[in-house]
Design a protein around this motif. Structure first.
Motif, short mmCIF file in Angstrom:
data_model
loop_
_atom_site.label_atom_id
_atom_site.label_comp_id
_atom_site.label_asym_id
_atom_site.label_seq_id
_atom_site.Cartn_x
_atom_site.Cartn_y
_atom_site.Cartn_z
N GLU A 202 -15.60 16.18 -2.59
CA GLU A 202 -14.41 16.48 -1.78
C GLU A 202 -13.22 16.82 -2.69
N LEU A 203 -13.05 16.04 -3.73
CA LEU A 203 -11.93 16.28 -4.65
C LEU A 203 -12.06 17.62 -5.35
N ALA A 204 -13.29 18.07 -5.58
CA ALA A 204 -13.52 19.35 -6.26
C ALA A 204 -13.07 20.54 -5.42
N THR A 205 -12.83 20.31 -4.12
CA THR A 205 -12.37 21.42 -3.26
C THR A 205 -10.86 21.63 -3.33
N ILE A 206 -10.13 20.69 -3.95
CA ILE A 206 -8.67 20.80 -4.03
C ILE A 206 -8.29 21.98 -4.92
N ARG A 207 -7.42 22.83 -4.42
CA ARG A 207 -7.04 24.03 -5.16
C ARG A 207 -5.56 24.10 -5.49
N VAL A 208 -4.79 23.12 -5.04
CA VAL A 208 -3.36 23.11 -5.38
C VAL A 208 -3.17 22.33 -6.69
N PRO A 209 -2.11 22.60 -7.44
CA PRO A 209 -1.86 21.84 -8.68
C PRO A 209 -1.66 20.35 -8.40
N VAL A 210 -2.29 19.51 -9.21
CA VAL A 210 -2.25 18.06 -9.01
C VAL A 210 -1.84 17.35 -10.30
N LEU A 211 -0.92 16.38 -10.17
CA LEU A 211 -0.56 15.48 -11.25
C LEU A 211 -1.02 14.08 -10.87
N VAL A 212 -1.77 13.42 -11.76
CA VAL A 212 -2.22 12.05 -11.54
C VAL A 212 -1.43 11.13 -12.48
N VAL A 213 -0.86 10.05 -11.92
CA VAL A 213 -0.04 9.13 -12.71
C VAL A 213 -0.42 7.69 -12.37
N ALA A 214 -0.61 6.86 -13.39
CA ALA A 214 -0.85 5.44 -13.16
C ALA A 214 -0.45 4.65 -14.40
N GLY A 215 -0.15 3.39 -14.20
CA GLY A 215 0.20 2.52 -15.30
C GLY A 215 -1.02 2.17 -16.15
N GLU A 216 -0.79 1.99 -17.42
CA GLU A 216 -1.86 1.64 -18.36
C GLU A 216 -2.56 0.34 -17.96
N LYS A 217 -1.82 -0.59 -17.37
CA LYS A 217 -2.38 -1.89 -17.00
C LYS A 217 -2.59 -2.03 -15.50
N ASP A 218 -2.73 -0.91 -14.82
CA ASP A 218 -2.89 -0.92 -13.36
C ASP A 218 -4.36 -1.05 -13.00
N ASP A 219 -4.79 -2.28 -12.69
CA ASP A 219 -6.19 -2.51 -12.34
C ASP A 219 -6.52 -2.01 -10.94
N VAL A 220 -5.51 -1.87 -10.09
CA VAL A 220 -5.74 -1.33 -8.74
C VAL A 220 -6.04 0.16 -8.82
#
Length: 247
Positions: free
Chosen positions: A187-205
């Motif tokens: 499903e994620l492979a169908t995304i065609r818009v630009p995407v930025l992924v952000v998370a904390g280094e210590k974010d276990d969630v």
């Protein structure tokens, strides 16, 4: 604050500023105010010349409280977001979601790609694919007669946060039992818009950023040093990365 009807569910929302629109989607047990206004995001984005739209998910904040878990799929919440854009007559917008809001934003990108210009998925990375887990423990913690009876440390943290945000604990319990659906790599492979992924280094969630970046064509990622799930959301490096990405 304003309200609109989303398929029979009353949703509360606010707008601020002028310019190209960006829709902000908050996380579980939070509210539009706690997630985006209190952390300085609305000030940052309006200062950058953006029209900012924030809303409370069903079951959260000033929106309608529902007690049937069947009404809390992430897909249903994504349709609330899409209907808000319809209500405001916004054909295309940037979208940023945090934690549960990132799952909702990802589903918007999958199901309504023509409505999005760019997408920021924050506070949820590899676990968007693998699953977060612990939903029933959190639901039981929220339903417990008192905080003192909650022994699971992670679930207790959600109970404390939900009380701090003055949330309807019963509505949140119904939500958490349904909203943590996984999204497949296909499903994620169908995304065609630009995407930025952000998370904390210590974010276990959230899990690790690179796994989600690799699953979305053309996505880029930022890991925030030393930050966890709770303190990453207002991080100045997060804000700088988003402003650069949106520009």
């Amino acid at each position: 604050m304003h309200r609109f009807n989303s398929g029979g569910v009353e949703i509360a929302y606010e707008t601020a500023g002028e310019g190209p629109p960006i829709l902000l989607i908050h996380g579980f047990a939070s509210t539009r105010r706690v997630n985006w206004w209190d952390t300085g995001w609305v000030k940052t984005l309006t200062g950058a010349g953006r029209r900012v739209i924030t809303f409370d998910h069903r079951g959260h904040g000033a929106s309608a409280k529902l007690y049937d878990s069947a009404l809390y799929s992430a897909a249903a919440m994504a349709e609330d977001a899409r209907r808000l854009l319809d209500h405001l007559e916004i054909p295309v917008a940037d979208v940023m979601g945090y934690s549960m809001g990132a799952r909702v934003a990802a589903l918007l990108a999958i199901n309504h790609p023509d409505r999005l210009r760019r997408v920021v998925l924050a506070g949820l990375a590899s676990r968007l694919i693998t699953g977060v887990g612990g939903s029933e423990a959190i639901a039981q913690a929220l339903e417990a007669p008192s905080r003192a009876q909650v022994t699971d440390p992670g679930a207790r943290g959600f109970r404390i946060f939900a009380e701090q945000t003055k949330s309807d604990l019963k509505a949140l319990a119904a939500c958490i039992r349904a909203s943590r659906q996984k999204i497949t790599p296909e499903e994620l492979a169908t995304i065609r818009v630009p995407v930025l992924v952000v998370a904390g280094e210590k974010d276990d969630v959230a899990g690790d950023v690179q796994t989600l970046v690799d699953a979305i064509p053309g996505a880029v990622g930022v890991t925030l040093p030393g930050r966890n799930h709770m303190n990453a959301v207002g991080d100045s490096g997060f804000k700088q990365a988003v402003l650069a990405f949106l520009a």
